[in-house]
Design a protein around this motif. Structure first.
Motif, PDB file in Angstrom:
ATOM      1  N   PRO A  33       0.725  14.428   2.652  1.00 33.49           N
ATOM      2  CA  PRO A  33       1.775  13.759   1.865  1.00 33.49           C
ATOM      3  C   PRO A  33       2.084  12.335   2.321  1.00 33.49           C
ATOM      4  CG  PRO A  33       2.399  16.025   2.337  1.00 33.49           C
ATOM      5  CD  PRO A  33       1.175  15.745   3.134  1.00 33.49           C
ATOM      6  N   PHE A  34       2.202  12.109   3.638  1.00 31.17           N
ATOM      7  CA  PHE A  34       2.566  10.763   4.089  1.00 31.17           C
ATOM      8  C   PHE A  34       1.453   9.771   3.800  1.00 31.17           C
ATOM      9  CE2 PHE A  34       2.240   7.501   7.398  1.00 31.17           C
ATOM     10  CZ  PHE A  34       3.432   6.822   7.189  1.00 31.17           C
ATOM     11  N   ILE A  35       0.189  10.155   4.029  1.00 35.59           N
ATOM     12  CA  ILE A  35      -0.924   9.233   3.807  1.00 35.59           C
ATOM     13  C   ILE A  35      -1.017   8.862   2.333  1.00 35.59           C
ATOM     14  CG2 ILE A  35      -3.403   8.906   4.055  1.00 35.59           C
ATOM     15  CD1 ILE A  35      -1.939   9.007   6.696  1.00 35.59           C
ATOM     16  N   GLU A  36      -0.888   9.847   1.438  1.00 38.99           N
ATOM     17  CA  GLU A  36      -0.954   9.550   0.007  1.00 38.99           C
ATOM     18  C   GLU A  36       0.223   8.677  -0.425  1.00 38.99           C
ATOM     19  OE1 GLU A  36      -1.140  13.313  -1.894  1.00 38.99           O
ATOM     20  OE2 GLU A  36      -3.320  13.524  -1.613  1.00 38.99           O
ATOM     21  N   LYS A  37       1.406   8.979   0.084  1.00 38.51           N
ATOM     22  CA  LYS A  37       2.571   8.171  -0.267  1.00 38.51           C
ATOM     23  C   LYS A  37       2.426   6.745   0.248  1.00 38.51           C
ATOM     24  CE  LYS A  37       7.611   8.062   0.188  1.00 38.51           C
ATOM     25  NZ  LYS A  37       8.798   8.737   0.798  1.00 38.51           N
ATOM     26  N   ARG A  38       1.861   6.593   1.424  1.00 33.46           N
ATOM     27  CA  ARG A  38       1.664   5.259   1.997  1.00 33.46           C
ATOM     28  C   ARG A  38       0.659   4.463   1.174  1.00 33.46           C
ATOM     29  NH1 ARG A  38       3.863   1.117   4.327  1.00 33.46           N
ATOM     30  NH2 ARG A  38       2.610   0.101   5.925  1.00 33.46           N
ATOM     31  N   ILE A  39      -0.417   5.090   0.733  1.00 31.84           N
ATOM     32  CA  ILE A  39      -1.410   4.397  -0.092  1.00 31.84           C
ATOM     33  C   ILE A  39      -0.788   3.961  -1.418  1.00 31.84           C
ATOM     34  CG2 ILE A  39      -3.587   4.684  -1.333  1.00 31.84           C
ATOM     35  CD1 ILE A  39      -4.470   6.594   0.882  1.00 31.84           C
ATOM     36  N   GLN A  40      -0.030   4.837  -2.041  1.00 30.70           N
ATOM     37  CA  GLN A  40       0.582   4.509  -3.326  1.00 30.70           C
ATOM     38  C   GLN A  40       1.614   3.391  -3.193  1.00 30.70           C
ATOM     39  OE1 GLN A  40       2.137   8.259  -4.626  1.00 30.70           O
ATOM     40  NE2 GLN A  40       0.106   9.183  -4.910  1.00 30.70           N
ATOM     41  N   SER A  41       2.450   3.458  -2.154  1.00 29.05           N
ATOM     42  CA  SER A  41       3.485   2.431  -1.997  1.00 29.05           C
ATOM     43  C   SER A  41       2.889   1.066  -1.703  1.00 29.05           C
ATOM     44  CB  SER A  41       4.450   2.844  -0.884  1.00 29.05           C
ATOM     45  OG  SER A  41       3.775   2.926   0.354  1.00 29.05           O
ATOM     46  N   ARG A  42       1.843   1.015  -0.873  1.00 29.67           N
ATOM     47  CA  ARG A  42       1.223  -0.267  -0.556  1.00 29.67           C
ATOM     48  C   ARG A  42       0.499  -0.846  -1.764  1.00 29.67           C
ATOM     49  NH1 ARG A  42      -1.757  -0.186   5.207  1.00 29.67           N
ATOM     50  NH2 ARG A  42      -1.910  -2.394   4.638  1.00 29.67           N
ATOM     51  N   PHE A  43      -0.095   0.007  -2.597  1.00 28.18           N
ATOM     52  CA  PHE A  43      -0.753  -0.495  -3.810  1.00 28.18           C
ATOM     53  C   PHE A  43       0.281  -1.051  -4.793  1.00 28.18           C
ATOM     54  CE2 PHE A  43      -2.260   0.264  -8.162  1.00 28.18           C
ATOM     55  CZ  PHE A  43      -3.426  -0.498  -8.148  1.00 28.18           C
ATOM     56  N   GLN A  44       1.374  -0.323  -4.988  1.00 30.98           N
ATOM     57  CA  GLN A  44       2.404  -0.808  -5.907  1.00 30.98           C
ATOM     58  C   GLN A  44       3.066  -2.092  -5.396  1.00 30.98           C
ATOM     59  OE1 GLN A  44       3.011   0.352  -8.867  1.00 30.98           O
ATOM     60  NE2 GLN A  44       1.700   2.161  -8.756  1.00 30.98           N
ATOM     61  N   LYS A  45       3.222  -2.196  -4.083  1.00 33.80           N
ATOM     62  CA  LYS A  45       3.861  -3.377  -3.508  1.00 33.80           C
ATOM     63  C   LYS A  45       2.980  -4.608  -3.609  1.00 33.80           C
ATOM     64  CE  LYS A  45       6.149  -4.922   0.738  1.00 33.80           C
ATOM     65  NZ  LYS A  45       6.483  -4.552   2.144  1.00 33.80           N
ATOM     66  N   SER A  46       1.656  -4.430  -3.608  1.00 34.55           N
ATOM     67  CA  SER A  46       0.725  -5.560  -3.585  1.00 34.55           C
ATOM     68  C   SER A  46       0.220  -5.952  -4.966  1.00 34.55           C
ATOM     69  CB  SER A  46      -0.477  -5.225  -2.682  1.00 34.55           C
ATOM     70  OG  SER A  46      -0.055  -4.848  -1.396  1.00 34.55           O
ATOM     71  N   ARG A  47       0.734  -5.345  -6.005  1.00 29.86           N
ATOM     72  CA  ARG A  47       0.217  -5.643  -7.340  1.00 29.86           C
ATOM     73  C   ARG A  47       0.565  -7.066  -7.793  1.00 29.86           C
ATOM     74  NH1 ARG A  47       1.051  -0.891 -11.624  1.00 29.86           N
ATOM     75  NH2 ARG A  47      -0.332  -2.323 -12.731  1.00 29.86           N
ATOM     76  N   LYS A  48       1.681  -7.612  -7.336  1.00 30.11           N
ATOM     77  CA  LYS A  48       2.120  -8.934  -7.781  1.00 30.11           C
ATOM     78  C   LYS A  48       1.889 -10.010  -6.731  1.00 30.11           C
ATOM     79  CE  LYS A  48       5.687  -7.008 -10.818  1.00 30.11           C
ATOM     80  NZ  LYS A  48       7.135  -7.022 -11.181  1.00 30.11           N
ATOM     81  N   ASP A  49       0.995  -9.757  -5.789  1.00 28.47           N
ATOM     82  CA  ASP A  49       0.712 -10.763  -4.762  1.00 28.47           C
ATOM     83  C   ASP A  49      -0.144 -11.887  -5.329  1.00 28.47           C
ATOM     84  OD1 ASP A  49       2.145  -9.364  -2.935  1.00 28.47           O
ATOM     85  OD2 ASP A  49       0.413  -8.388  -2.015  1.00 28.47           O
ATOM     86  N   ASP A  50      -0.102 -13.031  -4.650  1.00 31.58           N
ATOM     87  CA  ASP A  50      -0.959 -14.137  -5.050  1.00 31.58           C
ATOM     88  C   ASP A  50      -2.396 -13.873  -4.615  1.00 31.58           C
ATOM     89  OD1 ASP A  50      -0.731 -14.372  -2.364  1.00 31.58           O
ATOM     90  OD2 ASP A  50       0.319 -16.279  -2.355  1.00 31.58           O
ATOM     91  N   GLU A  51      -3.274 -14.799  -4.930  1.00 33.38           N
ATOM     92  CA  GLU A  51      -4.702 -14.579  -4.685  1.00 33.38           C
ATOM     93  C   GLU A  51      -5.014 -14.491  -3.203  1.00 33.38           C
ATOM     94  OE1 GLU A  51      -9.001 -16.613  -5.887  1.00 33.38           O
ATOM     95  OE2 GLU A  51      -7.109 -17.440  -6.653  1.00 33.38           O
ATOM     96  N   GLU A  52      -4.366 -15.311  -2.391  1.00 36.51           N
ATOM     97  CA  GLU A  52      -4.654 -15.317  -0.957  1.00 36.51           C
ATOM     98  C   GLU A  52      -4.197 -14.016  -0.299  1.00 36.51           C
ATOM     99  OE1 GLU A  52      -3.716 -18.058   3.008  1.00 36.51           O
ATOM    100  OE2 GLU A  52      -2.979 -18.630   1.024  1.00 36.51           O
ATOM    101  N   ARG A  53      -2.993 -13.595  -0.577  1.00 37.24           N
ATOM    102  CA  ARG A  53      -2.492 -12.352   0.012  1.00 37.24           C
ATOM    103  C   ARG A  53      -3.235 -11.140  -0.546  1.00 37.24           C
ATOM    104  NH1 ARG A  53       2.092 -12.096   2.805  1.00 37.24           N
ATOM    105  NH2 ARG A  53       2.495  -9.989   2.038  1.00 37.24           N
ATOM    106  N   ALA A  55      -6.389 -11.017  -1.425  1.00 39.05           N
ATOM    107  CA  ALA A  55      -7.681 -10.912  -0.735  1.00 39.05           C
ATOM    108  C   ALA A  55      -7.517 -10.313   0.656  1.00 39.05           C
ATOM    109  CB  ALA A  55      -8.329 -12.293  -0.654  1.00 39.05           C
ATOM    110  N   LYS A  56      -6.433 -10.668   1.340  1.00 34.72           N
ATOM    111  CA  LYS A  56      -6.176 -10.109   2.675  1.00 34.72           C
ATOM    112  C   LYS A  56      -5.905  -8.611   2.590  1.00 34.72           C
ATOM    113  CE  LYS A  56      -3.071 -10.613   6.634  1.00 34.72           C
ATOM    114  NZ  LYS A  56      -1.901 -11.357   7.190  1.00 34.72           N
ATOM    115  N   HIS A  57      -5.123  -8.185   1.608  1.00 38.26           N
ATOM    116  CA  HIS A  57      -4.812  -6.767   1.466  1.00 38.26           C
ATOM    117  C   HIS A  57      -6.033  -5.957   1.040  1.00 38.26           C
ATOM    118  CE1 HIS A  57      -0.282  -7.817   0.823  1.00 38.26           C
ATOM    119  NE2 HIS A  57      -0.631  -7.825   2.095  1.00 38.26           N
TER     120      HIS A  57
END
Length: 359
Positions: A33-53, A55-57
């Motif tokens: 549960p924690f690993i799946e929740k962590r993957i989902q939260s990080r993907f949702q958080k990084s959807r509106k990042d700029d191009e440089e960030r 690429a880093k993610h």
């Protein structure tokens, strides 16, 4: 013995997101549960990042995907690290669990509220400003740190807590180098550094339900299917001849052979999934690759359980009841040939004077 396999490298973030969730589905159910929740939260958080960030993610996500694949294929060292993150011994969840230890509980009784108000008024009277250490429950942190020190954790990812760290009066000097009393601001800074170091070494308590699940698995009393599901077979093309890759002779012409063949090295095969076609005896097996069995999963999760604890308030609100995961020592039973030495063994005679029995 698990063998590495090559999957198509994800070409876009959504494809990479699906690969990460697929690899997380092969983890034990208690850690998933924690690993799946962590993957989902990080993907949702990084959807509106700029191009440089972005690429880093994406580069970090590729690294995490290789780590999860290697752990699922039999790399026990990487699997243990994944479990340490899943159960809050390292990483983000550890910080979330430590917040429950260091922060003060909301007063529910009149005596607790009066005590908290008296402490706050004393600080205001002295003219000192409130800082982050005033918001910490130092007594609770000291109690838990002392309990962890007495438990004697084995293979802890954090350094050992010393007895001097939970008694700052013995660590912080009262005088400076010139024999003068230590300045109050300097003393406060040293005090904050001591408690910050103690909090960084603590293994925070787990919720009661999850701790009980780990104990049931470690002691062999778990019910139901607690093992991870078997890996689904990789889809293969109906036209394998069309997918044969050509020999990349340009890389061998401009780079050292060791650099070109590094992905197919026995140490890196679980991470890259590369196949060594240059070895005359065939593709060698990767190093540190083990086949997961129920016994191995029980030992891995049992080692994590021994690094966890539960913390509950005692009746009446005075003190804390802390229980650490510790497996009882059970000696192996005697063999059939040695049982003759233990049958009809006479009991040792007790001395008349009440002293110790001689053996």
């Amino acid at each position: 013995m698990s063998r590495p396999f090559r999957l198509a490298k994800p070409q876009n973030p959504l494809h990479l997101y699906r690969h990460l969730l697929r690899e997380a589905s092969y983890l034990p159910p208690v850690a998933r549960p924690f690993i799946e929740k962590r993957i989902q939260s990080r993907f949702q958080k990084s959807r509106k990042d700029d191009e440089e960030r972005s690429a880093k993610h994406i580069a970090q996500a590729h690294h995490d995907l290789r780590l999860l694949r290697a752990a699922n294929l039999g790399d026990t060292a990487r699997m243990r690290r994944v479990l340490l993150h899943a159960f809050g011994r390292l990483g983000r969840r550890r910080r979330e669990l430590m917040d429950r230890v260091i922060h003060r509980d909301v007063p529910t009784e009149t005596e607790e509220l009066q005590k908290y108000a008296a402490e706050a008024s004393a600080l205001v009277t002295q003219g000192s400003k409130l800082d982050w250490l005033d918001m910490w429950d130092v007594d609770k942190l000291r109690t838990y740190a002392r309990s962890q020190m007495q438990a004697g954790l084995i293979n802890s990812p954090k350094p050992t807590i010393t007895a001097f760290q939970i008694t700052p009066d013995k660590v912080i000097p009262t005088e400076n180098a010139w024999g003068r009393p230590l300045a109050p601001k300097l003393y406060r800074t040293k005090l904050k550094n001591v408690w910050k170091a103690v909090a960084d070494k603590c293994m925070p308590p787990l919720p009661k339900e999850q701790w009980e699940q780990l104990r049931a698995i470690a002691t062999g009393q778990a019910e139901g299917n607690w093992l991870p599901p078997p890996r689904r077979p990789v889809a293969r093309s109906l036209y394998p001849d069309e997918q044969t890759a050509e020999w990349d002779w340009q890389s061998y012409a401009i780079k050292p052979v060791a650099v070109v063949d590094r992905p197919a090295n026995r140490r890196n095969k679980l991470l890259s999934g590369a196949v060594d076609d240059n070895t005359p005896t065939g593709d060698p097996e990767p190093l540190n690759c083990h086949k997961y069995t129920a016994r191995m999963w029980r030992r891995l999760l049992g080692g994590i359980w021994q690094l966890t604890a539960t913390m509950e308030k005692k009746p009446g609100g005075r003190g804390w009841h802390i229980t650490w995961g510790k497996e009882e020592f059970r000696p192996a039973p005697a063999s059939a040939g040695a049982m003759e030495f233990f049958t009809d063994f006479p009991e040792p005679a007790q001395p008349k004077g009440g002293g110790k029995a001689k053996t």
